[in-house]
Design a protein around this motif. Structure first.
Motif, PDB file in Angstrom:
ATOM      1  N   MET A   1      -0.701 -14.542   1.898  1.00 13.83           N
ATOM      2  CA  MET A   1       0.704 -14.061   2.236  1.00 13.83           C
ATOM      3  C   MET A   1       1.879 -14.213   1.310  1.00 13.83           C
ATOM      4  O   MET A   1       2.403 -13.021   1.211  1.00 13.83           O
ATOM      5  N   ALA A   2       1.917 -15.297   0.709  1.00 13.05           N
ATOM      6  CA  ALA A   2       2.912 -15.477  -0.181  1.00 13.05           C
ATOM      7  C   ALA A   2       3.052 -14.524  -1.236  1.00 13.05           C
ATOM      8  O   ALA A   2       3.803 -13.961  -1.862  1.00 13.05           O
ATOM      9  N   LEU A   3       1.631 -14.370  -1.829  1.00 14.55           N
ATOM     10  CA  LEU A   3       1.635 -13.128  -2.942  1.00 14.55           C
ATOM     11  C   LEU A   3       1.836 -12.035  -2.744  1.00 14.55           C
ATOM     12  O   LEU A   3       2.473 -11.183  -3.441  1.00 14.55           O
ATOM     13  N   GLN A   4       1.605 -11.454  -1.423  1.00 14.35           N
ATOM     14  CA  GLN A   4       1.854  -9.980  -1.079  1.00 14.35           C
ATOM     15  C   GLN A   4       3.199 -10.082  -1.060  1.00 14.35           C
ATOM     16  O   GLN A   4       3.894  -9.043  -1.415  1.00 14.35           O
ATOM     17  N   ILE A   5       3.954 -10.993  -0.869  1.00 12.67           N
ATOM     18  CA  ILE A   5       5.549 -10.887  -0.544  1.00 12.67           C
ATOM     19  C   ILE A   5       6.082 -10.824  -1.865  1.00 12.67           C
ATOM     20  O   ILE A   5       6.892 -10.166  -2.472  1.00 12.67           O
ATOM     21  N   LEU A   6       5.582 -11.697  -2.905  1.00 11.38           N
ATOM     22  CA  LEU A   6       5.877 -11.804  -4.030  1.00 11.38           C
ATOM     23  C   LEU A   6       5.728 -10.698  -5.132  1.00 11.38           C
ATOM     24  O   LEU A   6       6.579  -9.898  -5.860  1.00 11.38           O
ATOM     25  N   ARG A   7       4.711  -9.836  -4.612  1.00 12.23           N
ATOM     26  CA  ARG A   7       4.127  -8.726  -5.271  1.00 12.23           C
ATOM     27  C   ARG A   7       5.246  -7.353  -4.651  1.00 12.23           C
ATOM     28  O   ARG A   7       5.786  -6.883  -5.733  1.00 12.23           O
ATOM     29  N   THR A   8       5.501  -7.319  -3.507  1.00 13.28           N
ATOM     30  CA  THR A   8       6.564  -6.429  -3.005  1.00 13.28           C
ATOM     31  C   THR A   8       7.890  -6.717  -3.772  1.00 13.28           C
ATOM     32  O   THR A   8       8.547  -5.717  -4.124  1.00 13.28           O
ATOM     33  N   PHE A   9       8.168  -7.894  -3.706  1.00 17.99           N
ATOM     34  CA  PHE A   9       9.548  -8.402  -4.206  1.00 17.99           C
ATOM     35  C   PHE A   9       9.685  -7.877  -5.519  1.00 17.99           C
ATOM     36  O   PHE A   9      10.636  -7.279  -6.271  1.00 17.99           O
ATOM     37  N   ALA A  10       8.566  -8.225  -6.676  1.00 16.93           N
ATOM     38  CA  ALA A  10       8.533  -7.938  -7.893  1.00 16.93           C
ATOM     39  C   ALA A  10       8.482  -6.477  -8.378  1.00 16.93           C
ATOM     40  O   ALA A  10       9.122  -6.212  -9.259  1.00 16.93           O
ATOM     41  N   GLN A  11       8.245  -5.747  -7.212  1.00 17.88           N
ATOM     42  CA  GLN A  11       8.141  -4.317  -7.902  1.00 17.88           C
ATOM     43  C   GLN A  11       9.389  -3.594  -7.175  1.00 17.88           C
ATOM     44  O   GLN A  11       9.588  -2.200  -7.664  1.00 17.88           O
TER      45      GLN A  11
ATOM     46  N   GLN B   1       0.879  -1.046  -0.089  1.00 15.38           N
ATOM     47  CA  GLN B   1      -0.123  -0.149   0.065  1.00 15.38           C
ATOM     48  C   GLN B   1       0.927   1.040   0.086  1.00 15.38           C
ATOM     49  O   GLN B   1       2.161   1.081   0.151  1.00 15.38           O
ATOM     50  N   ASP B   2       0.266   2.363  -0.242  1.00 18.81           N
ATOM     51  CA  ASP B   2       1.201   3.707  -0.483  1.00 18.81           C
ATOM     52  C   ASP B   2       1.641   4.053   0.888  1.00 18.81           C
ATOM     53  O   ASP B   2       2.810   4.340   1.212  1.00 18.81           O
TER      54      ASP B   2
END
Length: 603
Positions: free
Chosen positions: A293-303, A120-121
């Motif tokens: 939870m896994a997808l949230q981590i991957l989303r942060t990582f990919a950005q 999130q922002d």
């Protein structure tokens, strides 16, 4: 009365009392806003204020009163902006509570995890989470599941606070190599965190990781896990992961501790959730929450700007190789639509599959990444996919296609201004062109000079960018080209440069390839001692990460052993033991004879 009508009346009343001189300060207006604006309805108030300002601006110039009203409205607008700033946290908490309460009871865990998503922002602070827990508890009344979620937030924050002081202290208990050069006891935080927590399930997770046992089996044994225990674990792991990434990002960019370990942190923690999800298969709510939870981590990582588009085989902060970690990431990816983060994670998986010699699987990943990246408008990932596919074509000896893909990557990179993509494309073109000409028996001076020129351009560009991953690939490609051109003296310097860059970037596969090619160069220079050192390190490293190229290095050791004889070979090996141990440790050194035997048996 609707919210709109009520807020229009509030605005009109403030204007009226201001003009009448009953409101004498801006603070009084602010206090009225605090009293009259209900949480969660700020957008309605903002629209009403804009409506009144537009009406008044249209009539300014027709009456003196209109100008006075406009000034009063502008004062209200300033205080509204102050209200927004000072009540943003309250609004976020109120919005989260409403979202959770509006969800069906079985969906409230998902709603909570979605509300506190770090992507999130403005990510949630610990104090905000405490206030959220307090608000949820106040709404719970006789709602036991809701009270569990609130208690999980509180317990998670308490547990994390106890562990926060030991976030990185495990690194200094005993100084060890991070990677393969350590002792039998691998470095890692899990056992320390297990000892220092009183929380039951987080402690069980840490102990399981410390022992190298199955998290899936642990989860299956705890299929009765409560919502409170799950939320507690989520808050603890989220805090530990965030803390480690922040700490690693601030360290010098070197082999042992640096930004490359941030990459492994994202991968390890996402893998933990994926493994737990498998174990909770009989509890779909918990299984889905783990994936979330896994997808949230991957989303942060990919950005992240430092996402490794051109690398992928890493040692983790706790010393183990991440092959199986990466395997687990395939599961959540199947649930993601064609988004930028999916394309980027597929690129990472594709590189790692190529390192394992799984060329067909690697191609599937990179082709899917190419398609998704194109649709998502992620030009950098699209260029990286072309570059990876070019390397795969070269590995499959389809050098013409490899050259064409590298050319495509080069054109798109230059159009987009992606200098890192351009550097890699130049390296791929030069590398593939040398192999193509050699295959066609047309490796004349003009062709080799042109290919070397492209490789040199890529190397120079990588040096200018300070991109160690690209520098490692370009220098390695240049060194390999000189080996193929039977110019080992020219190859050694480039391969040494590539090795240093690969070590700094944390790419174990590229490190192993550099050691293997250095061994060939030294062998061609008739420097048996250095050839044995570099081939030994290459064979062990590449075998440890299950890369098929270990056979190339082990085969060279077998050849040297055959030429020198067993006694002379063992003498050379023992004489160079001190140069080998820092890279592979005592266990690796003792394994070398087995690697040579395995190569002979496989031949």
């Amino acid at each position: 009365m609707s919210d709109r009508d009520r807020y229009l009346a509030v605005i009109d009343k403030i204007v009226e009392t201001t003009l009448a001189g009953k409101i004498r300060s801006q603070e009084q207006i602010y206090q009225r806003l605090l009293r009259d604006i209900r949480p969660g309805t700020g957008e309605i108030f903002e629209r009403c204020l804009a409506e009144r300002m537009e009406e008044t601006e249209a009539s300014v110039g027709t009456t003196t009163k209109a100008s006075r009203i406009l000034r009063a409205l502008q004062t209200i607008e300033k205080q509204w902006q102050r209200w927004q700033k000072e009540n943003q946290e309250t609004a976020a908490i109120t919005s989260a509570v409403r979202s959770i309460l509006a969800s069906e009871p079985e969906d409230r865990l998902e709603a909570l995890l979605g509300a506190i998503d770090p992507n999130q922002d403005t990510p949630w602070t610990g104090e905000q989470l405490r206030q959220l827990a307090k608000s949820l508890h106040g709404e719970a009344e006789d709602d036991s599941p809701l009270r569990q979620l609130a208690a999980g937030l509180t317990e998670g924050l308490t547990t994390f606070a106890r562990l926060e002081g030991d976030l990185v202290s495990w690194m200094y208990e005993t100084r060890r190599n991070i990677g393969f050069g350590g002792t039998e006891e691998r470095p890692g935080p899990w056992s320390l965190w297990a000892r220092n927590t009183e929380a039951y399930f987080p402690g069980e997770v840490f102990q399981t990781l410390a022992r190298g046992e199955s998290l899936g089996e642990l989860a299956a044994r705890h299929s009765d896990l409560s919502g409170q225990q799950f939320v507690e674990l989520a808050i603890v792991l989220q805090g530990l992961q965030r803390g480690l990434v922040t700490w690693f990002d601030r360290q010098p960019y070197d082999v042992k501790m640096g930004k490359q370990l941030s990459v492994s942190t994202f991968l390890v923690f996402s893998s933990v959730w994926c493994q737990l999800s498998e174990g909770f298969s009989t509890r779909p709510v918990l299984a889905d929450a783990c994936f979330q939870m896994a997808l949230q981590i991957l989303r942060t990582f990919a950005q992240r700007e430092t996402f490794p588009l051109y690398g992928g085989v890493f040692a983790s902060f706790s010393g183990e190789y991440l092959e199986h970690t990466l395997e687990y990431l395939e599961l959540p990816l199947k649930r993601i639509e064609g988004t930028q983060e999916k394309a980027r994670i597929l690129t990472l998986l594709g590189y790692s599959e190529r390192a394992l010699g799984q060329l067909d699987r690697a191609r599937e990943f990179h082709e899917e990444a190419l398609e998704i990246a194109g649709d998502a408008g992620d030009i950098a990932c699209e260029i990286a996919s072309y570059n990876h596919l070019s390397r795969l074509d070269a590995a499959a000896k389809d050098y013409g296609t490899a050259v064409d893909r590298a050319q495509r990557a080069l054109i798109v990179a230059r159009q987009a201004g992606d200098r890192r993509g351009e550097a890699n494309a130049l390296a791929n073109w030069g590398y593939s062109r040398v192999l193509q000409a050699q295959q066609l028996e047309r490796l004349d001076e003009a062709t080799s000079e042109q290919a070397i020129a492209y490789l040199q351009q890529g190397l120079t560009l990588s040096e200018q960018l300070g991109d160690r991953q690209s520098l490692a690939l370009c220098a390695y490609s240049l060194g390999l080209a000189y080996v193929l051109l039977e110019q080992p003296s020219s190859a050694v310097g480039y391969l040494q440069t590539a090795l240093e860059a690969a070590q700094a970037s944390g790419d174990l596969y590229l490190q192993g390839l550099n050691f293997a090619t250095l061994a060939e160069a030294y062998y061609n220079l008739q420097d048996a001692g250095r050839a044995i050192v570099t081939a030994s390190v290459a064979a062990f490293l590449l075998d440890r990460i299950q890369a098929s190229e270990w056979r190339q290095a082990a085969g060279l050791l077998a050849i040297i052993q055959g030429q020198l004889g067993d006694e002379a070979f063992q003498s050379q090996l023992e004489r160079n033991r001190s140069q080998i141990l820092p890279f592979i440790g005592v266990d690796g050194y003792d394994e070398l004879s087995n690697l040579i035997d395995r190569h002979r048996n496989d031949a």
